[in-house]
Design a protein around this motif. Structure first.
Motif, PDB file in Angstrom:
ATOM      1  N   GLU A 145       0.843  -1.191   0.000  1.00 33.92           N
ATOM      2  CA  GLU A 145       0.000   0.000   0.000  1.00 33.92           C
ATOM      3  C   GLU A 145       0.879   1.242   0.000  1.00 33.92           C
ATOM      4  N   PRO A 147       0.771   5.754  -0.685  1.00 30.50           N
ATOM      5  CA  PRO A 147      -0.137   6.901  -0.719  1.00 30.50           C
ATOM      6  C   PRO A 147      -0.208   7.588  -2.078  1.00 30.50           C
ATOM      7  N   TYR A 161      -4.961   6.193  -1.837  1.00 31.32           N
ATOM      8  CA  TYR A 161      -3.931   5.169  -1.713  1.00 31.32           C
ATOM      9  C   TYR A 161      -4.011   4.212  -2.886  1.00 31.32           C
ATOM     10  N   GLN A 163      -2.968   0.129  -3.955  1.00 29.56           N
ATOM     11  CA  GLN A 163      -2.554  -1.210  -3.546  1.00 29.56           C
ATOM     12  C   GLN A 163      -1.971  -1.899  -4.765  1.00 29.56           C
TER      13      GLN A 163
END
Length: 186
Positions: A145, A147, A161, A163
């Motif tokens: 993860e 930002p 965010y 992933q």
């Protein structure tokens, strides 16, 4: 003598007035976009193609440290990228944008990258918009993860965010396909 005291007091008062009315280094101003509050959350799903070998690589190693070649984590290596973002995992899938920026091996013990790149969207509703991804990518983790710190166009003032999950990694060529799920408030 009284005149000198009055002159000194008047001068001090004048100086204090000038100092307190001068422009400060910073000040709080009204927001240029009065009603700007995040209105929606957008989910983007795409595949990132990091092509390090072959006829048309999308990466370039621009710097290495003195111990990069002997480090288990390639510590000190800096790579500039212009990687395609596609709808599906195949490189022939429709391209929806590019990831442009850099990553660097910044962990001396594990394979951990510092990443700083813009997701530049070139197709669809968000064509011409960007989202800026900046953070740590612990490559060996199943899901990473990172930002989203800003954006332009439709993603102006964006935050959120991303992933990342490795879809494929070719140990011979070094090429990788990474699945991204990105969530941006804007």
């Amino acid at each position: 003598m009284a005149r000198l005291v009055l002159l000194a007091l008047f001068s001090a008062l004048l100086l204090a007035t000038i100092i307190t009315t001068s422009e400060a280094f910073s000040r709080t101003v009204k927001a240029p976009y009065q009603a700007h509050k995040p209105k929606k959350l957008t989910h983007l799903h795409f595949y990132f193609h990091d092509i390090v070998s072959g006829d048309k690589p999308t990466t370039a190693i621009v710097a290495v440290g003195p111990t990069t070649n002997t480090s288990a984590s390639a510590f000190g290596m800096v790579v500039v990228i212009d990687d395609p973002l596609t709808v599906g995992p195949e490189i022939t899938s429709e391209e929806v944008g590019r990831a442009q920026g850099m990553y660097a091996s910044a962990d001396q013990k594990n394979l951990g990258l510092f990443v700083a790149f813009n997701l530049v969207f070139t197709k669809g509703e968000f064509s011409g918009s960007t989202a800026s991804l900046y953070g740590r990518n612990p490559v060996m983790s199943k899901v990473r993860e990172m930002p989203i710190i800003a954006g332009t166009g439709a993603f102006r003032f964006g935050r959120g965010y991303a992933q990342a999950k490795t879809f494929t990694f070719n140990t011979t060529s070094g090429n990788a396909v990474v699945e991204y799920n990105v969530y941006i408030w804007h």
